[in-house]
Design a protein around this motif. Structure first.
Motif, PDB file in Angstrom:
ATOM      1  N   LEU A  88      28.211  25.897  32.134  1.00  0.00           N
ATOM      2  CA  LEU A  88      28.145  27.318  32.467  1.00  0.00           C
ATOM      3  C   LEU A  88      29.477  27.815  33.011  1.00  0.00           C
ATOM      4  CD1 LEU A  88      26.280  29.831  32.771  1.00  0.00           C
ATOM      5  CD2 LEU A  88      25.862  29.065  35.109  1.00  0.00           C
ATOM      6  N   ASP A  89      30.138  27.016  33.849  1.00  0.00           N
ATOM      7  CA  ASP A  89      31.439  27.415  34.387  1.00  0.00           C
ATOM      8  C   ASP A  89      32.478  27.561  33.273  1.00  0.00           C
ATOM      9  OD1 ASP A  89      30.402  27.429  36.927  1.00  0.00           O
ATOM     10  OD2 ASP A  89      31.153  25.432  37.461  1.00  0.00           O
ATOM     11  N   GLU A  90      32.406  26.717  32.262  1.00  0.00           N
ATOM     12  CA  GLU A  90      33.345  26.830  31.147  1.00  0.00           C
ATOM     13  C   GLU A  90      33.144  28.140  30.398  1.00  0.00           C
ATOM     14  OE1 GLU A  90      32.693  23.398  28.788  1.00  0.00           O
ATOM     15  OE2 GLU A  90      33.585  21.993  30.234  1.00  0.00           O
ATOM     16  N   ALA A  91      31.897  28.560  30.235  1.00  0.00           N
ATOM     17  CA  ALA A  91      31.635  29.838  29.566  1.00  0.00           C
ATOM     18  C   ALA A  91      32.184  31.005  30.382  1.00  0.00           C
ATOM     19  CB  ALA A  91      30.136  30.005  29.329  1.00  0.00           C
ATOM     20  N   TYR A  92      32.026  30.959  31.701  1.00  0.00           N
ATOM     21  CA  TYR A  92      32.570  32.027  32.543  1.00  0.00           C
ATOM     22  C   TYR A  92      34.090  32.025  32.521  1.00  0.00           C
ATOM     23  CZ  TYR A  92      28.217  33.686  34.613  1.00  0.00           C
ATOM     24  OH  TYR A  92      26.986  34.270  34.806  1.00  0.00           O
ATOM     25  N   MET A  93      34.709  30.858  32.472  1.00  0.00           N
ATOM     26  CA  MET A  93      36.167  30.808  32.401  1.00  0.00           C
ATOM     27  C   MET A  93      36.675  31.351  31.072  1.00  0.00           C
ATOM     28  SD  MET A  93      37.384  27.310  34.357  1.00  0.00           S
ATOM     29  CE  MET A  93      36.212  26.219  33.545  1.00  0.00           C
ATOM     30  N   ARG A  94      35.954  31.075  29.977  1.00  0.00           N
ATOM     31  CA  ARG A  94      36.369  31.619  28.689  1.00  0.00           C
ATOM     32  C   ARG A  94      36.240  33.141  28.661  1.00  0.00           C
ATOM     33  NH1 ARG A  94      34.033  26.864  26.311  1.00  0.00           N
ATOM     34  NH2 ARG A  94      32.022  27.914  26.160  1.00  0.00           N
ATOM     35  N   MET A  95      35.252  33.672  29.359  1.00  0.00           N
ATOM     36  CA  MET A  95      35.047  35.119  29.344  1.00  0.00           C
ATOM     37  C   MET A  95      35.923  35.844  30.355  1.00  0.00           C
ATOM     38  SD  MET A  95      31.530  37.291  29.918  1.00  0.00           S
ATOM     39  CE  MET A  95      31.594  39.090  29.992  1.00  0.00           C
ATOM     40  N   LEU A  96      35.996  35.339  31.574  1.00  0.00           N
ATOM     41  CA  LEU A  96      36.654  36.050  32.662  1.00  0.00           C
ATOM     42  C   LEU A  96      38.047  35.530  32.967  1.00  0.00           C
ATOM     43  CD1 LEU A  96      33.584  36.327  35.072  1.00  0.00           C
ATOM     44  CD2 LEU A  96      34.371  37.976  33.369  1.00  0.00           C
ATOM     45  N   GLY A  97      38.462  34.466  32.320  1.00  0.00           N
ATOM     46  CA  GLY A  97      39.801  33.959  32.545  1.00  0.00           C
ATOM     47  C   GLY A  97      39.836  32.918  33.654  1.00  0.00           C
ATOM     48  N   ARG A  98      41.019  32.699  34.171  1.00  0.00           N
ATOM     49  CA  ARG A  98      41.219  31.682  35.200  1.00  0.00           C
ATOM     50  C   ARG A  98      40.411  32.025  36.446  1.00  0.00           C
ATOM     51  NH1 ARG A  98      47.129  29.853  37.656  1.00  0.00           N
ATOM     52  NH2 ARG A  98      46.346  28.200  39.035  1.00  0.00           N
ATOM     53  N   ASP A  99      39.762  31.016  36.998  1.00  0.00           N
ATOM     54  CA  ASP A  99      38.885  31.157  38.173  1.00  0.00           C
ATOM     55  C   ASP A  99      37.738  32.129  37.913  1.00  0.00           C
ATOM     56  OD1 ASP A  99      40.457  29.387  39.627  1.00  0.00           O
ATOM     57  OD2 ASP A  99      41.704  30.987  40.468  1.00  0.00           O
ATOM     58  N   GLY A 100      37.372  32.298  36.654  1.00  0.00           N
ATOM     59  CA  GLY A 100      36.250  33.180  36.345  1.00  0.00           C
ATOM     60  C   GLY A 100      34.929  32.663  36.841  1.00  0.00           C
ATOM     61  N   GLU A 101      34.823  31.336  36.996  1.00  0.00           N
ATOM     62  CA  GLU A 101      33.583  30.764  37.498  1.00  0.00           C
ATOM     63  C   GLU A 101      33.388  31.010  38.985  1.00  0.00           C
ATOM     64  OE1 GLU A 101      36.630  27.677  38.484  1.00  0.00           O
ATOM     65  OE2 GLU A 101      36.276  29.153  36.894  1.00  0.00           O
ATOM     66  N   GLY A 255      37.796  46.326  19.031  1.00  0.00           N
ATOM     67  CA  GLY A 255      38.800  47.132  18.340  1.00  0.00           C
ATOM     68  C   GLY A 255      39.411  48.247  19.138  1.00  0.00           C
ATOM     69  N   PHE A 256      39.047  48.430  20.402  1.00  0.00           N
ATOM     70  CA  PHE A 256      39.618  49.496  21.219  1.00  0.00           C
ATOM     71  C   PHE A 256      40.857  48.990  21.934  1.00  0.00           C
ATOM     72  CE2 PHE A 256      35.228  50.912  20.786  1.00  0.00           C
ATOM     73  CZ  PHE A 256      35.403  52.254  20.484  1.00  0.00           C
ATOM     74  N   THR A 257      41.782  49.894  22.179  1.00  0.00           N
ATOM     75  CA  THR A 257      42.974  49.579  22.955  1.00  0.00           C
ATOM     76  C   THR A 257      43.021  50.521  24.156  1.00  0.00           C
ATOM     77  OG1 THR A 257      44.307  51.087  21.600  1.00  0.00           O
ATOM     78  CG2 THR A 257      44.294  48.753  20.976  1.00  0.00           C
ATOM     79  N   PHE A 258      43.468  49.990  25.278  1.00  0.00           N
ATOM     80  CA  PHE A 258      43.539  50.755  26.511  1.00  0.00           C
ATOM     81  C   PHE A 258      44.973  50.754  26.996  1.00  0.00           C
ATOM     82  CE2 PHE A 258      39.264  49.147  26.095  1.00  0.00           C
ATOM     83  CZ  PHE A 258      38.494  50.262  26.379  1.00  0.00           C
ATOM     84  N   SER A 259      45.390  51.891  27.557  1.00  0.00           N
ATOM     85  CA  SER A 259      46.787  52.065  27.956  1.00  0.00           C
ATOM     86  C   SER A 259      47.172  51.109  29.077  1.00  0.00           C
ATOM     87  CB  SER A 259      47.042  53.510  28.398  1.00  0.00           C
ATOM     88  OG  SER A 259      46.154  53.880  29.422  1.00  0.00           O
ATOM     89  N   SER A 260      46.271  50.933  30.037  1.00  0.00           N
ATOM     90  CA  SER A 260      46.556  50.055  31.190  1.00  0.00           C
ATOM     91  C   SER A 260      45.427  49.056  31.316  1.00  0.00           C
ATOM     92  CB  SER A 260      46.701  50.874  32.470  1.00  0.00           C
ATOM     93  OG  SER A 260      45.513  51.606  32.719  1.00  0.00           O
ATOM     94  N   GLN A 261      45.657  47.862  30.821  1.00  0.00           N
ATOM     95  CA  GLN A 261      44.674  46.789  30.915  1.00  0.00           C
ATOM     96  C   GLN A 261      45.094  45.873  32.033  1.00  0.00           C
ATOM     97  OE1 GLN A 261      44.240  44.863  27.154  1.00  0.00           O
ATOM     98  NE2 GLN A 261      43.006  46.493  26.268  1.00  0.00           N
ATOM     99  N   SER A 262      44.284  45.847  33.071  1.00  0.00           N
ATOM    100  CA  SER A 262      44.602  45.013  34.247  1.00  0.00           C
ATOM    101  C   SER A 262      44.115  43.610  34.021  1.00  0.00           C
ATOM    102  CB  SER A 262      43.955  45.603  35.502  1.00  0.00           C
ATOM    103  OG  SER A 262      42.554  45.671  35.352  1.00  0.00           O
ATOM    104  N   SER A 263      44.886  42.638  34.460  1.00  0.00           N
ATOM    105  CA  SER A 263      44.468  41.239  34.347  1.00  0.00           C
ATOM    106  C   SER A 263      43.464  40.921  35.435  1.00  0.00           C
ATOM    107  CB  SER A 263      45.676  40.319  34.490  1.00  0.00           C
ATOM    108  OG  SER A 263      46.318  40.547  35.730  1.00  0.00           O
ATOM    109  N   ILE A 264      42.453  40.142  35.093  1.00  0.00           N
ATOM    110  CA  ILE A 264      41.380  39.791  36.029  1.00  0.00           C
ATOM    111  C   ILE A 264      41.687  38.463  36.655  1.00  0.00           C
ATOM    112  CG2 ILE A 264      38.904  39.391  36.188  1.00  0.00           C
ATOM    113  CD1 ILE A 264      38.580  41.087  33.754  1.00  0.00           C
TER     114      ILE A 264
END
Length: 264
Positions: A88-101, A255-264
């Motif tokens: 489960l932690d691996e799935a959260y890391m793949r979705m939310l990035g580093r320390d996503g779990e 397919g959407f692009t956003f002007s300011s995408q903040s890193s999580i």
């Protein structure tokens, strides 16, 4: 000649005879509902003590377990759900990035990927989290559609040569329709995004048929888990972080692009 008794005296004597002939009530001590279970109190307390040591996501509440099974076992292959926290932690890391779990507590991480069909909902399910997350993702989808106008003339050429009022702030309104939002947030498309993060291997649910997951509504279940994660992040990390997750992790792959995408 015998004297006649008054009617009130007759009724009082009859009521007294009925009260004396009625059997006495049996007094039971105050007990809980579990006292009538088939298990002895000692074994019941021992089972509840052991169950309390296990985390909430691993067990069905002891007071919600029937002493025996009423329905027959379902036919066909058994469907296995994930019980490994590392997976489960691996799935959260793949979705939310580093320390996503670490963004959610242990209990909420499991609750967000638990569908109401799993264990008859006795371990909790993600409907309320998904409701909040769906509202957040729908709002971000509307904003993305407004900022992505389509270039076409809705009214066509006017026979009198008149030109409608235009403004850059109104260019995206033709794109903001319910059909456009439903097309973006299609369950099949969201299911593909959830599968990219590995949520298809950790979502806990019970399909109608284990040999036909798609026909049992697997895409709808995965989209519910996706929404629930966004709703859980909004409650535990705030709306700004939840908006960033909705933009970067759900709408950007669509397919959407956003002007300011903040890193999580």
């Amino acid at each position: 000649m015998a004297s006649k008794r008054p009617l009130q005296t007759i009724i009082s004597s009859a009521s007294a005879s009925i009260r004396t002939s009625r059997p006495a009530r049996r007094c039971f001590p105050e007990t809980s509902a579990c006292a009538f279970s088939t298990t002895t109190p000692a074994r019941r307390h021992e089972y509840e003590a052991k169950a309390a040591e296990r985390p909430r996501w691993q067990q069905t509440p002891a007071r919600m377990v029937a002493p025996f099974r009423v329905r027959p076992l379902p036919q066909g292959p058994a469907f296995e759900v994930n019980e490994d926290p590392r997976k489960l932690d691996e799935a959260y890391m793949r979705m939310l990035g580093r320390d996503g779990e670490k963004m959610l507590t242990e209990e909420v991480k499991w609750l967000a990927v638990t569908h109401k069909s799993f264990d008859h909902g006795r371990r909790g399910f993600n409907d309320r989290l998904a409701y909040l997350g769906r509202r957040i993702v729908s709002l971000q989808t509307s904003i993305a559609l407004l900022n992505s106008p389509q270039v076409f003339n809705v009214l066509g050429e006017d026979e009198f040569g008149r030109k409608p009022f235009t403004h850059p702030a109104l260019d995206g309104l033709p794109s903001l329709t319910q059909e456009a939002i439903d097309g973006v947030l299609n369950t099949h498309r969201l299911g593909s995004v959830a599968g990219r993060y590995g949520l298809d291997t950790v979502t806990r649910w019970k399909p109608r048929r284990a040999d036909n997951l798609k026909g049992s509504g697997f895409d709808a279940v995965l989209s519910t888990s996706l929404y629930a994660i966004v709703g859980a992040i909004a409650l535990e990390r705030g709306g700004e972080v939840a908006n960033s997750v909705a933009q970067d992790k759900i709408l950007s792959p669509l397919g959407f692009t956003f002007s300011s995408q903040s890193s999580i």
